[in-house]
Enzyme design. Sequence first.
Site, PDB file in Angstrom:
ATOM      1  N   GLY A 179      48.277 -18.877  -1.363  1.00  0.00           N
ATOM      2  CA  GLY A 179      49.426 -17.887  -0.939  1.00  0.00           C
ATOM      3  C   GLY A 179      49.180 -17.000   0.099  1.00  0.00           C
ATOM      4  N   ILE A 183      50.084  -9.951  -0.660  1.00  0.00           N
ATOM      5  CA  ILE A 183      49.094  -9.661  -1.809  1.00  0.00           C
ATOM      6  C   ILE A 183      47.815 -10.260  -1.360  1.00  0.00           C
ATOM      7  CG2 ILE A 183      48.063  -9.696  -3.851  1.00  0.00           C
ATOM      8  CD1 ILE A 183      50.977  -8.763  -4.760  1.00  0.00           C
ATOM      9  N   VAL A 236      48.351 -26.763  -2.847  1.00  0.00           N
ATOM     10  CA  VAL A 236      47.229 -26.891  -3.813  1.00  0.00           C
ATOM     11  C   VAL A 236      47.745 -27.675  -4.853  1.00  0.00           C
ATOM     12  CG1 VAL A 236      45.747 -25.674  -5.574  1.00  0.00           C
ATOM     13  CG2 VAL A 236      46.160 -24.551  -3.373  1.00  0.00           C
ATOM     14  N   ARG A 272      55.215 -12.880  -7.936  1.00  0.00           N
ATOM     15  CA  ARG A 272      55.291 -12.267  -9.226  1.00  0.00           C
ATOM     16  C   ARG A 272      56.727 -12.513  -9.480  1.00  0.00           C
ATOM     17  NH1 ARG A 272      51.460  -8.336 -10.164  1.00  0.00           N
ATOM     18  NH2 ARG A 272      52.829  -6.903 -11.415  1.00  0.00           N
ATOM     19  N   MET A 318      60.327  -6.772  -4.239  1.00  0.00           N
ATOM     20  CA  MET A 318      59.380  -6.199  -5.286  1.00  0.00           C
ATOM     21  C   MET A 318      58.321  -5.171  -4.613  1.00  0.00           C
ATOM     22  SD  MET A 318      58.614  -9.399  -7.715  1.00  0.00           S
ATOM     23  CE  MET A 318      59.739  -9.908  -9.065  1.00  0.00           C
ATOM     24  N   LEU A 319      58.970  -4.053  -4.521  1.00  0.00           N
ATOM     25  CA  LEU A 319      58.106  -2.894  -3.613  1.00  0.00           C
ATOM     26  C   LEU A 319      58.415  -1.628  -4.268  1.00  0.00           C
ATOM     27  CD1 LEU A 319      59.046  -3.838  -0.055  1.00  0.00           C
ATOM     28  CD2 LEU A 319      56.878  -4.225  -1.035  1.00  0.00           C
ATOM     29  N   HIS A 321      58.456   1.480  -3.221  1.00  0.00           N
ATOM     30  CA  HIS A 321      59.385   2.572  -2.829  1.00  0.00           C
ATOM     31  C   HIS A 321      60.792   2.273  -2.924  1.00  0.00           C
ATOM     32  CE1 HIS A 321      57.698  -0.084   0.265  1.00  0.00           C
ATOM     33  NE2 HIS A 321      59.051  -0.248   0.733  1.00  0.00           N
ATOM     34  N   HIS A 443      53.483  12.453  23.465  1.00  0.00           N
ATOM     35  CA  HIS A 443      52.477  11.629  24.085  1.00  0.00           C
ATOM     36  C   HIS A 443      50.845  12.246  24.346  1.00  0.00           C
ATOM     37  CE1 HIS A 443      50.773   9.373  27.636  1.00  0.00           C
ATOM     38  NE2 HIS A 443      50.071  10.152  27.974  1.00  0.00           N
TER      39      HIS A 443
HETATM   40  C1  LIG Z   1      48.060  -5.900  -5.846  1.00  0.00           C
HETATM   41  C2  LIG Z   1      49.234  -5.434  -5.644  1.00  0.00           C
HETATM   42  C3  LIG Z   1      49.557  -4.817  -4.530  1.00  0.00           C
HETATM   43  C4  LIG Z   1      50.599  -4.066  -4.185  1.00  0.00           C
HETATM   44  N1  LIG Z   1      50.634  -3.413  -3.170  1.00  0.00           N
HETATM   45  C5  LIG Z   1      51.925  -2.366  -2.935  1.00  0.00           C
HETATM   46  C6  LIG Z   1      52.373  -1.600  -1.709  1.00  0.00           C
HETATM   47  O1  LIG Z   1      51.088  -1.508  -0.917  1.00  0.00           O
HETATM   48  N2  LIG Z   1      53.381  -1.096  -1.555  1.00  0.00           N
HETATM   49  C7  LIG Z   1      54.284  -1.520  -2.342  1.00  0.00           C
HETATM   50  O2  LIG Z   1      55.564  -0.897  -2.219  1.00  0.00           O
HETATM   51  N3  LIG Z   1      54.373  -2.359  -3.374  1.00  0.00           N
HETATM   52  C8  LIG Z   1      53.320  -2.762  -3.722  1.00  0.00           C
HETATM   53  N4  LIG Z   1      52.961  -3.749  -4.927  1.00  0.00           N
HETATM   54  C9  LIG Z   1      53.961  -3.923  -5.510  1.00  0.00           C
HETATM   55  C10 LIG Z   1      54.543  -2.587  -6.602  1.00  0.00           C
HETATM   56  O3  LIG Z   1      53.190  -2.610  -7.290  1.00  0.00           O
HETATM   57  C11 LIG Z   1      55.613  -3.073  -7.410  1.00  0.00           C
HETATM   58  O4  LIG Z   1      56.672  -3.328  -6.803  1.00  0.00           O
HETATM   59  C12 LIG Z   1      55.802  -1.855  -8.104  1.00  0.00           C
HETATM   60  O5  LIG Z   1      54.768  -1.379  -9.214  1.00  0.00           O
HETATM   61  C13 LIG Z   1      57.141  -1.947  -9.009  1.00  0.00           C
HETATM   62  O6  LIG Z   1      57.621  -0.944  -9.854  1.00  0.00           O
HETATM   63  P1  LIG Z   1      58.213  -1.156 -11.000  1.00  0.00           P
HETATM   64  O7  LIG Z   1      58.394   0.401 -11.638  1.00  0.00           O
HETATM   65  O8  LIG Z   1      59.494  -1.903 -11.079  1.00  0.00           O
HETATM   66  O9  LIG Z   1      57.364  -1.659 -12.218  1.00  0.00           O
HETATM   67  P2  LIG Z   1      55.719  -1.797 -12.525  1.00  0.00           P
HETATM   68  O10 LIG Z   1      54.889  -1.195 -11.490  1.00  0.00           O
HETATM   69  O11 LIG Z   1      55.309  -3.190 -12.901  1.00  0.00           O
HETATM   70  O12 LIG Z   1      55.720  -0.913 -13.978  1.00  0.00           O
HETATM   71  C14 LIG Z   1      56.224  -1.475 -15.000  1.00  0.00           C
HETATM   72  C15 LIG Z   1      55.396  -1.025 -16.386  1.00  0.00           C
HETATM   73  O13 LIG Z   1      56.381  -1.291 -17.304  1.00  0.00           O
HETATM   74  C16 LIG Z   1      55.581  -1.268 -18.582  1.00  0.00           C
HETATM   75  N5  LIG Z   1      56.029  -2.065 -19.546  1.00  0.00           N
HETATM   76  C17 LIG Z   1      56.302  -3.506 -19.144  1.00  0.00           C
HETATM   77  N6  LIG Z   1      57.102  -4.016 -20.608  1.00  0.00           N
HETATM   78  C18 LIG Z   1      57.101  -2.978 -21.385  1.00  0.00           C
HETATM   79  C19 LIG Z   1      57.342  -2.604 -22.647  1.00  0.00           C
HETATM   80  N7  LIG Z   1      58.019  -3.551 -23.390  1.00  0.00           N
HETATM   81  N8  LIG Z   1      57.168  -1.455 -23.274  1.00  0.00           N
HETATM   82  C20 LIG Z   1      56.848  -0.423 -22.712  1.00  0.00           C
HETATM   83  N9  LIG Z   1      56.180  -0.777 -21.379  1.00  0.00           N
HETATM   84  C21 LIG Z   1      56.305  -1.784 -20.709  1.00  0.00           C
HETATM   85  C22 LIG Z   1      54.131  -2.250 -18.193  1.00  0.00           C
HETATM   86  O14 LIG Z   1      53.126  -1.910 -18.586  1.00  0.00           O
HETATM   87  C23 LIG Z   1      54.143  -1.272 -16.504  1.00  0.00           C
HETATM   88  O15 LIG Z   1      53.345  -0.252 -16.655  1.00  0.00           O
HETATM   89  C24 LIG Z   1      51.701  -4.231  -4.901  1.00  0.00           C
HETATM   90  C25 LIG Z   1      51.486  -5.057  -6.116  1.00  0.00           C
HETATM   91  C26 LIG Z   1      50.446  -5.609  -6.339  1.00  0.00           C
HETATM   92  C27 LIG Z   1      50.157  -6.762  -7.663  1.00  0.00           C
END
Ligand SMILES: Cc1cc2nc3c(=O)[nH]c(=O)nc-3n(C[C@H](O)[C@H](O)[C@H](O)COP(=O)(O)OP(=O)(O)OC[C@H]3O[C@@H](n4cnc5c(N)ncnc54)[C@H](O)[C@@H]3O)c2cc1C
Length: 464
Positions: A179, A183, A236, A272, A318-319, A321, A443
């Site tokens: 991929g 990431i 793959v 993801r 999926m970010l 911010h 500058h």
């Molecule tokens: C390796 C990697 C690097 C990344 N780098 C960046 C970056 O540099 N910049 C960026 O903008 N984005 C980055 N991302 C993406 C970013 O992490 C996600 O977009 C962001 O975390 C999404 O936020 P969220 O709040 O939607 O969900 P998440 O951060 O996924 O949080 C969801 C939470 O819900 C909890 N949960 C799920 N189901 C339940 C349930 N039934 N009961 C209770 N809790 C539950 C989980 O345990 C989790 O902690 C990266 C992702 C990865 C994998």
Amino acid sequence: MAEYDYDVLVIGAGPGGYVAAIRAAQLGLKTACAEARETLGGTCLNVGCIPSKALLHASELFEEASHGALAKFGVEIDGARLNLDQMHAEKAKAVGELTGGIEYLFKKNKVTWLKGKAAFQDLSTVKVGDQTVTARDIVIATGSVVTPLPGVEIDQKVVVDSTGALALPKVPEHLVVIGGGVIGLELGSVWRRLGAKVTVVEYLDQILPGFDGEVRKESAKLFKKQGMELKTSTKVTGVTVEGDRATVSVEPAAGGAAETLSADAVLVAIGRKPNTDGLNLEAAGVKLNGRGQVEIDHDFATNVDGVWAIGDVAPGLMLAHKAEDEGVAVAENIAGQTGIVNHDVIPSVVYTMPEIAGVGLSEEAAKERGEVKVGKFPFMANSRAKTNRDTDGFVKVIADAKTDRVLGVWIISSLAGTMIAQAAQAMEFGATSEDIAYTCHAHPTHAEALKEAAMAVQGKPIHI
Ligand SMILES: Cc1cc2nc3c(=O)[nH]c(=O)nc-3n(C[C@H](O)[C@H](O)[C@H](O)COP(=O)(O)OP(=O)(O)OC[C@H]3O[C@@H](n4cnc5c(N)ncnc54)[C@H](O)[C@@H]3O)c2cc1C
């Protein structure tokens, strides 16, 4: 009127959920946040943005120190050594400080942390671990999980996902990354800098899907120059593991002769998918769309009154911010205010070196909507980049040919992730390329390249 335990219950404490919970509490709502993980902060803080950036920073320092890159500046280092355990320890420290910081913010704002996995019982009742709570409004912020590659088993030893790749106990000899998205390229860069041979296998004909075409091409050139092997238009077909080695079978995406790659680590980074596992959404009657995302309207409301969804589990980029901004907006909507997120202006950044960033439309997408003018400025002609010997990349500004309104900005530069904020702000304010061109920039800075690219839209850059 029904009595609830909470005004608002947020499920998931990632950047979407924890921000929604804090904002709701700030607005005077009695708020709880359910989180299944041991620590707050979600994917981003625990196994995503933060640990990956910690390793990107540390590996960049190692590469600079060990490969003589600093010598031309008169900084000569003999015998730089890698202490991978220390690198992981420092990463863990940063993660711990930041997840602990969210716990502090919850206490400060009086958000109750309900520990455990949440499952709907009905539209306003949720079981979290062994307690059952009711809430008037419920925000689903359960994020996303790694998309599996059919037939490839992740053992987190030889075949890892991003979480495993953030914690490899030793530098692999040969890492195959499946991929060529953000990431895969970030984590591939970490291990290449630390000494691994890295091969990225990408099904599409170019890396970085969704980015501007010219940026994708230039990025591929830079990654190759750094020593990464990129196998695009390649699929793959299987991965077999024997002991501590894997054999990755690949063939041209269009069909053709198969070949195998031998590796001691394989990273599956094909994307993801939204996480609704175990939420028991049926009990509340919440609908998903064809991609498994919780379907929402412009206000982040689902089809069920009082149930909302934000972040990775909902449609859109999926970010972190994007999730955070949606967290603020959904809380404001629940409180009866007008919470809005402009999904046309969400910056994307790849934190490699140089960084790769974009906001708005690619040139290809902009052209589909009408006539455009494009201005480009290379860092080779930017005085600060030249001084720092940091001349890879360019800035590209795409503007509507008739109105001059900026439709997209793309930057490849060591500072692209920081520079893109200015472009996003300009676009949020409806700026024309002329507005940017006539804004005084300090500058010597890399930011002057954005001004010059904007001047180039009118064919009048000064320094090229
Ligand atoms: C390796 C990697 C690097 C990344 N780098 C960046 C970056 O540099 N910049 C960026 O903008 N984005 C980055 N991302 C993406 C970013 O992490 C996600 O977009 C962001 O975390 C999404 O936020 P969220 O709040 O939607 O969900 P998440 O951060 O996924 O949080 C969801 C939470 O819900 C909890 N949960 C799920 N189901 C339940 C349930 N039934 N009961 C209770 N809790 C539950 C989980 O345990 C989790 O902690 C990266 C992702 C990865 C994998």
